[in-house]
Design an enzyme around this catalytic site. Sequence first.
Site, mmCIF file in Angstrom:
data_model
loop_
_atom_site.group_PDB
_atom_site.id
_atom_site.type_symbol
_atom_site.label_atom_id
_atom_site.label_comp_id
_atom_site.label_asym_id
_atom_site.label_seq_id
_atom_site.Cartn_x
_atom_site.Cartn_y
_atom_site.Cartn_z
ATOM 1 N N GLU A 1 -8.444 13.926 11.173
ATOM 2 C CA GLU A 1 -6.999 14.437 9.831
ATOM 3 C C GLU A 1 -7.978 15.288 8.923
ATOM 4 O O GLU A 1 -8.500 14.587 8.639
ATOM 5 C CB GLU A 1 -5.841 13.685 9.193
ATOM 6 N N ASN B 1 4.726 15.572 14.882
ATOM 7 C CA ASN B 1 3.978 14.393 14.467
ATOM 8 C C ASN B 1 4.666 13.140 14.190
ATOM 9 O O ASN B 1 5.288 14.316 12.926
ATOM 10 C CB ASN B 1 2.707 15.045 13.797
ATOM 11 N N GLU B 2 5.042 12.594 14.572
ATOM 12 C CA GLU B 2 5.952 11.309 13.326
ATOM 13 C C GLU B 2 7.289 11.595 13.420
ATOM 14 O O GLU B 2 7.390 11.923 12.185
ATOM 15 C CB GLU B 2 5.571 10.565 12.924
ATOM 16 N N TYR C 1 -0.203 1.052 15.262
ATOM 17 C CA TYR C 1 -1.615 0.305 14.427
ATOM 18 C C TYR C 1 -1.752 -1.537 14.546
ATOM 19 O O TYR C 1 -0.645 -1.754 14.184
ATOM 20 C CB TYR C 1 -1.225 0.887 12.844
ATOM 21 N N GLU D 1 -2.550 7.490 18.610
ATOM 22 C CA GLU D 1 -2.802 7.544 16.926
ATOM 23 C C GLU D 1 -3.044 5.575 17.248
ATOM 24 O O GLU D 1 -1.632 5.225 18.510
ATOM 25 C CB GLU D 1 -2.078 7.632 15.539
ATOM 26 N N GLN E 1 -9.255 7.467 12.475
ATOM 27 C CA GLN E 1 -9.973 8.580 12.906
ATOM 28 C C GLN E 1 -11.448 8.424 12.456
ATOM 29 O O GLN E 1 -12.273 7.427 13.124
ATOM 30 C CB GLN E 1 -9.420 9.101 11.708
HETATM 31 O O1 AHR Z 1 -3.843 7.886 10.620
HETATM 32 C C1 AHR Z 1 -3.147 8.137 9.578
HETATM 33 C C2 AHR Z 1 -1.345 8.219 9.508
HETATM 34 O O2 AHR Z 1 -0.820 7.302 10.031
HETATM 35 C C3 AHR Z 1 -1.125 9.836 10.433
HETATM 36 O O3 AHR Z 1 -1.054 10.367 9.537
HETATM 37 C C4 AHR Z 1 0.536 9.523 10.278
HETATM 38 O O4 AHR Z 1 0.881 9.964 11.838
HETATM 39 C C5 AHR Z 1 0.372 7.955 10.513
HETATM 40 O O5 AHR Z 1 1.638 7.583 10.128
#
Ligand code: AHR
Length: 510
Positions: free
Chosen positions: A45, A191-192, A258, A314, A363
């Site tokens: 990103e 995205n999101e 996450y 992600e 990432q």
């Molecule tokens: O990876 C960092 C961020 O986490 C991304 O930009 C977003 O899609 C997510 O909230």
Amino acid sequence: MKKITLLLLGVCVAVCASAQVQVKIHEEAENQPVIPAEIYGQFAEHLGRCIYDGIWVGPDSDIPNINGYRKDLIEALQVLKVPVLRWPGGCFADEYHWMDGIGPKENRPMMINNNWGGTVEDNSFGTHEFFNLCELLDCEPYLSGNVGSGTVEELAKWVEYITAEGGTMAEMRAANGRKEPWSLKYLGVGNESWGCGGNMRPEFYSDLYRRYATYCRNFDGNILYKVASGASDYDYNWTKVLMDRIGNQMHGVSLHYYTVTGWTGPKGPALGFDTDSYYDIVAKAVEVEEVIENHKAIMNAYDPEGRVDLLLDEWGTWFDVEPGTNPGHLYQQNTMRDAMVAAMSLNIFHRHTDRLKMANIAQIVNVLQAMILTKGDEIVLTPTYHVFRMYNVHQDATYVPTEVNAGNIVSPSGRIMPDLSVTASKDAEGKLHVSIVNPVVDKEQTLTLSFDDLNPKNVTGEVLAAETVQSYNDFGKEPAVAPEAFTAFKKNGKTLTVTVPAASIVSLAF
Ligand code: AHR
């Protein structure tokens, strides 16, 4: 009191399980799925020093580069065998206007990266730079389209610019130095979209998705695989609404998970944590299995034939940034704990490839759970990098079921995780690969591996371990975490006894 009981239980279970562990490997099992290489996907990103510094230094840089891409990074990534790379975000994608990133660099406008620290973005890395990078890495590009602040026309034209052989967009591409179209398979429609991608409700997003999907065309034999912007973590309603309303219009739906202990307040340091926090983080990471299962159950109800794929595009650890760095740049170090998270997660993903067809760790460089960290002309391969390298033998290999009589660990915050994790696959040459994770910090485990038919000969092994789970690789120092040859196994007739060190990851090849 509750915490003490849980702790005792955790310790007891780990101790009880330290006896010989039986592992059955069913290498002769039939009709097993292939582990898609895309499970080992990456994500880049425009965030902090991921693109600039991390990947792109420009052709005039003193840092050795291949047409502007860091040479050391490219060489390290080529070893990993990156199957797919998602770009340009993340949250950045929904503010990105691709036309700002083509043509002569001096004419490209600046923008403010509002999501990530207000950094000024000069658009010097754009569509051509990304697609040329994918060619260099021999990986599939995965574009995230701007739905939040862009237009249907803008995204439709981006697809045309990349993939059409003729017409105004193709002529523009040729004028910018690329006559042949590229091929583009994966197209993320936003995205999101429930958050940074427009704060939408799933019903509204579903309608919007229909419009975007209608006008993003297949040109000249290029077939798009359209991915709807999916849920975060435990938001099962988002998946439900999308399956109900657009299940017949998407090829895949994404999911983000996450390993983070909370979105508000401190997330804990990436370095210098204690053992309690180690177990809490690894246990939180493996909770992804339950999350995947729950999203799969919803998808199964709407789509029993399995037409729509789930893409975990992600995932990874998210800690506090390293002291002194920009809080918006998400730069964190990476320890043996991250390696454990990576290996335990990949073992889980292997079990769910009936529906889970891609995963992209966040990432690739200098951001969150990165493969690589850079500083000036120095580069560091993180413990997570080593896991991805050791595990790349499983890409496109046939899944081999295993049975393990592992115990459980209860983390200080009450999460339950296995005290041993095993995965196996058979590659195209018929070679069997077994990856074993022992997450217990203070106990080696002795395993007896038995097989359907295989007589374990010509075994080779590799181990990733370190002095402590807090160990990490740093600039200007000898690596503290790096794979080594592993020989702590012994053949006993048709079984193999393996002694797996505490807090280690072992790979065996037969
Ligand atoms: O990876 C960092 C961020 O986490 C991304 O930009 C977003 O899609 C997510 O909230």
